[in-house]
Write a protein that holds these residues in place. Sequence first.
Motif, PDB file in Angstrom:
ATOM      1  N   PRO A  51       0.847  -1.295  -0.038  1.00 51.48           N
ATOM      2  CA  PRO A  51       0.409  -0.211   0.224  1.00 51.48           C
ATOM      3  C   PRO A  51       0.924   1.140   0.046  1.00 51.48           C
ATOM      4  CG  PRO A  51       0.180  -0.512   2.168  1.00 51.48           C
ATOM      5  CD  PRO A  51       1.022  -2.014   1.463  1.00 51.48           C
ATOM      6  N   ALA A  52       0.848   2.430  -0.491  1.00 49.15           N
ATOM      7  CA  ALA A  52       0.598   3.664  -0.305  1.00 49.15           C
ATOM      8  C   ALA A  52       1.861   3.993   0.543  1.00 49.15           C
ATOM      9  CB  ALA A  52      -0.068   5.145  -0.753  1.00 49.15           C
ATOM     10  N   HIS A  53       0.969   3.691   1.899  1.00 48.72           N
ATOM     11  CA  HIS A  53       1.586   3.893   2.971  1.00 48.72           C
ATOM     12  C   HIS A  53       2.478   3.302   3.858  1.00 48.72           C
ATOM     13  CE1 HIS A  53      -1.531   1.195   4.590  1.00 48.72           C
ATOM     14  NE2 HIS A  53      -1.805   2.059   3.872  1.00 48.72           N
ATOM     15  N   SER A  54       2.838   1.359   3.130  1.00 47.18           N
ATOM     16  CA  SER A  54       3.623   1.152   3.851  1.00 47.18           C
ATOM     17  C   SER A  54       5.026   1.485   3.496  1.00 47.18           C
ATOM     18  CB  SER A  54       3.427  -0.233   3.033  1.00 47.18           C
ATOM     19  OG  SER A  54       3.974  -0.123   1.487  1.00 47.18           O
ATOM     20  N   SER A  55       6.112   1.025   4.226  1.00 48.30           N
ATOM     21  CA  SER A  55       7.570   1.135   3.903  1.00 48.30           C
ATOM     22  C   SER A  55       8.454   1.057   2.728  1.00 48.30           C
ATOM     23  CB  SER A  55       8.202   1.101   5.113  1.00 48.30           C
ATOM     24  OG  SER A  55       7.978   1.470   6.894  1.00 48.30           O
ATOM     25  N   HIS A  56       8.282   1.664   1.363  1.00 51.58           N
ATOM     26  CA  HIS A  56       9.346   1.184   0.977  1.00 51.58           C
ATOM     27  C   HIS A  56      11.111   1.460   1.219  1.00 51.58           C
ATOM     28  CE1 HIS A  56      10.971   0.079  -2.990  1.00 51.58           C
ATOM     29  NE2 HIS A  56      11.953   1.192  -2.795  1.00 51.58           N
ATOM     30  N   PHE A 206      23.129  -3.182  15.051  1.00 50.62           N
ATOM     31  CA  PHE A 206      22.219  -3.476  14.411  1.00 50.62           C
ATOM     32  C   PHE A 206      20.864  -3.315  15.163  1.00 50.62           C
ATOM     33  CE2 PHE A 206      23.238  -7.632  14.110  1.00 50.62           C
ATOM     34  CZ  PHE A 206      22.229  -8.068  14.919  1.00 50.62           C
ATOM     35  N   LYS A 207      21.466  -3.961  16.342  1.00 52.76           N
ATOM     36  CA  LYS A 207      19.656  -3.363  16.879  1.00 52.76           C
ATOM     37  C   LYS A 207      19.080  -2.433  17.089  1.00 52.76           C
ATOM     38  CE  LYS A 207      17.893  -5.620  21.249  1.00 52.76           C
ATOM     39  NZ  LYS A 207      17.566  -5.637  22.727  1.00 52.76           N
ATOM     40  N   PRO A 208      19.662  -1.309  17.541  1.00 50.81           N
ATOM     41  CA  PRO A 208      18.642  -0.118  17.047  1.00 50.81           C
ATOM     42  C   PRO A 208      17.732   0.152  15.749  1.00 50.81           C
ATOM     43  CG  PRO A 208      20.714   0.174  18.106  1.00 50.81           C
ATOM     44  CD  PRO A 208      21.003  -0.807  17.287  1.00 50.81           C
ATOM     45  N   TYR A 209      18.555  -1.003  14.362  1.00 47.91           N
ATOM     46  CA  TYR A 209      17.704  -0.633  13.295  1.00 47.91           C
ATOM     47  C   TYR A 209      17.318  -1.229  12.822  1.00 47.91           C
ATOM     48  CZ  TYR A 209      21.440   3.461  13.388  1.00 47.91           C
ATOM     49  OH  TYR A 209      22.151   4.598  13.949  1.00 47.91           O
ATOM     50  N   ILE A 210      17.150  -2.710  13.836  1.00 46.50           N
ATOM     51  CA  ILE A 210      16.515  -3.667  13.321  1.00 46.50           C
ATOM     52  C   ILE A 210      15.332  -3.210  12.299  1.00 46.50           C
ATOM     53  CG2 ILE A 210      15.151  -4.150  15.368  1.00 46.50           C
ATOM     54  CD1 ILE A 210      16.282  -6.694  14.896  1.00 46.50           C
ATOM     55  N   GLN A 211      14.506  -2.698  12.707  1.00 49.23           N
ATOM     56  CA  GLN A 211      13.554  -2.984  12.311  1.00 49.23           C
ATOM     57  C   GLN A 211      12.996  -2.284  10.986  1.00 49.23           C
ATOM     58  OE1 GLN A 211      10.018  -4.041  14.113  1.00 49.23           O
ATOM     59  NE2 GLN A 211      11.475  -4.499  15.333  1.00 49.23           N
ATOM     60  N   LEU A 212      13.479  -1.125  10.565  1.00 52.41           N
ATOM     61  CA  LEU A 212      13.879  -0.507   9.091  1.00 52.41           C
ATOM     62  C   LEU A 212      14.699  -2.395   8.486  1.00 52.41           C
ATOM     63  CD1 LEU A 212      15.446   3.327   9.897  1.00 52.41           C
ATOM     64  CD2 LEU A 212      13.827   2.372   9.149  1.00 52.41           C
ATOM     65  N   LEU A 213      15.656  -3.486   9.506  1.00 47.39           N
ATOM     66  CA  LEU A 213      16.996  -4.147   8.426  1.00 47.39           C
ATOM     67  C   LEU A 213      15.685  -4.662   8.395  1.00 47.39           C
ATOM     68  CD1 LEU A 213      19.689  -3.563  10.516  1.00 47.39           C
ATOM     69  CD2 LEU A 213      19.628  -3.007   8.272  1.00 47.39           C
ATOM     70  N   ARG A 214      14.737  -5.323   8.742  1.00 47.77           N
ATOM     71  CA  ARG A 214      13.958  -6.259   8.197  1.00 47.77           C
ATOM     72  C   ARG A 214      12.807  -5.949   7.166  1.00 47.77           C
ATOM     73  NH1 ARG A 214      12.260  -7.956  14.306  1.00 47.77           N
ATOM     74  NH2 ARG A 214      13.037  -9.834  14.792  1.00 47.77           N
ATOM     75  N   ARG A 215      12.595  -4.815   7.216  1.00 48.38           N
ATOM     76  CA  ARG A 215      11.925  -3.438   5.298  1.00 48.38           C
ATOM     77  C   ARG A 215      12.516  -3.635   4.637  1.00 48.38           C
ATOM     78  NH1 ARG A 215       9.140  -0.107   7.720  1.00 48.38           N
ATOM     79  NH2 ARG A 215      10.123   0.066  10.171  1.00 48.38           N
ATOM     80  N   ILE A 216      13.762  -3.779   4.559  1.00 44.36           N
ATOM     81  CA  ILE A 216      14.395  -2.959   3.315  1.00 44.36           C
ATOM     82  C   ILE A 216      13.905  -4.337   2.000  1.00 44.36           C
ATOM     83  CG2 ILE A 216      17.158  -3.450   1.924  1.00 44.36           C
ATOM     84  CD1 ILE A 216      18.120  -2.937   4.540  1.00 44.36           C
TER      85      ILE A 216
END
Length: 319
Positions: A51-56, A206-216
């Motif tokens: 969806p448009a609001h999802s993270s790319h 990497f733990k502080p960025y883990i939510q971003l890394l999961r969704r690359i």
Amino acid sequence: PHTTHSPTTMTTNHFQPHFNRKISTCLPFFILLIFCLIFNEIHTKGATSSPAHSSHIVFITGGAGYIGSHFLAKLLDKDLGLRLDWIGEDILEHSEGRRTTRHPRKEMSDTLHEKQQNQGTKLISDVVVLDSLEKGHIEALLYLRQQYQEQFQLRIKELTQRLEERVLSDKSIKSRISSALENTKPINIHIIHENIEYFFDHEEAFKPYIQLLRRIDTIYHFGAYIEVSESVHEPDKYFRNNWVAPEIMMKKLLELRWTDEQHESKPLNIVFSSTAAVYGMPEHIPIEESETKKPINPYGESKLKLERYLMELSAEGKV
């Protein structure tokens, strides 16, 4: 995976000195052109289900270097234009009453999603830049981030004025335009100063960025040592940084991805900045992509090993 080969100039009896000088002068611009073309291809492949609001999310290694920083500038500029143009169109459609709904914000999100599907382009929510800064320049990244944020605010102001001119007499519509634009967010640009191997091999890094890394969604891998002569004297350094470290990175990113239900079935897109050194002494100039790969130095060998590893991941459907 997309693999590009950036030409490497080597002094041999087969090349005239003036030819080498011309090649050395043109190479940086030629390489940048290649990556701009690949960026356009990756980001016009189609938004199939997000969806448009999802993270790319885009991940860039070596983003503080020459090629990486210029590529980041191109990426931000293209996304900025698409983001505000599409939002402006949607605001006008809703404000002028061409669409009616009890949930205007949801419908605007849905129509933006339609535009992404129809035009085959994804808008980016986050850009994560990882660079050890051994050779790169933090000033370049800070400048690009500041310039992007300033340009975003300027374009928002211009867009507001342009939209309000279309609805001069309706104060309620003007209010809705201002409200919608106030909620329009720019790309989040995250700058991480760390070595690739250390970052992905240590959870505390990497733990502080883990939510971003999961969704690359897409990786642009520019980070590498590139000096041919140095690689001959310090081969272990080159194999470690150019082959082992990216392999650790890919394994960790895939491990994190497969624990996220939303992304587990989607392969990663990756553009890898390789080198013409993988061809060794080519039989034909200019070099064809199909040329036999016979590297003659550790730099070329380290790049070729990573190429083959990425092709294995591609055959498994992971990238």
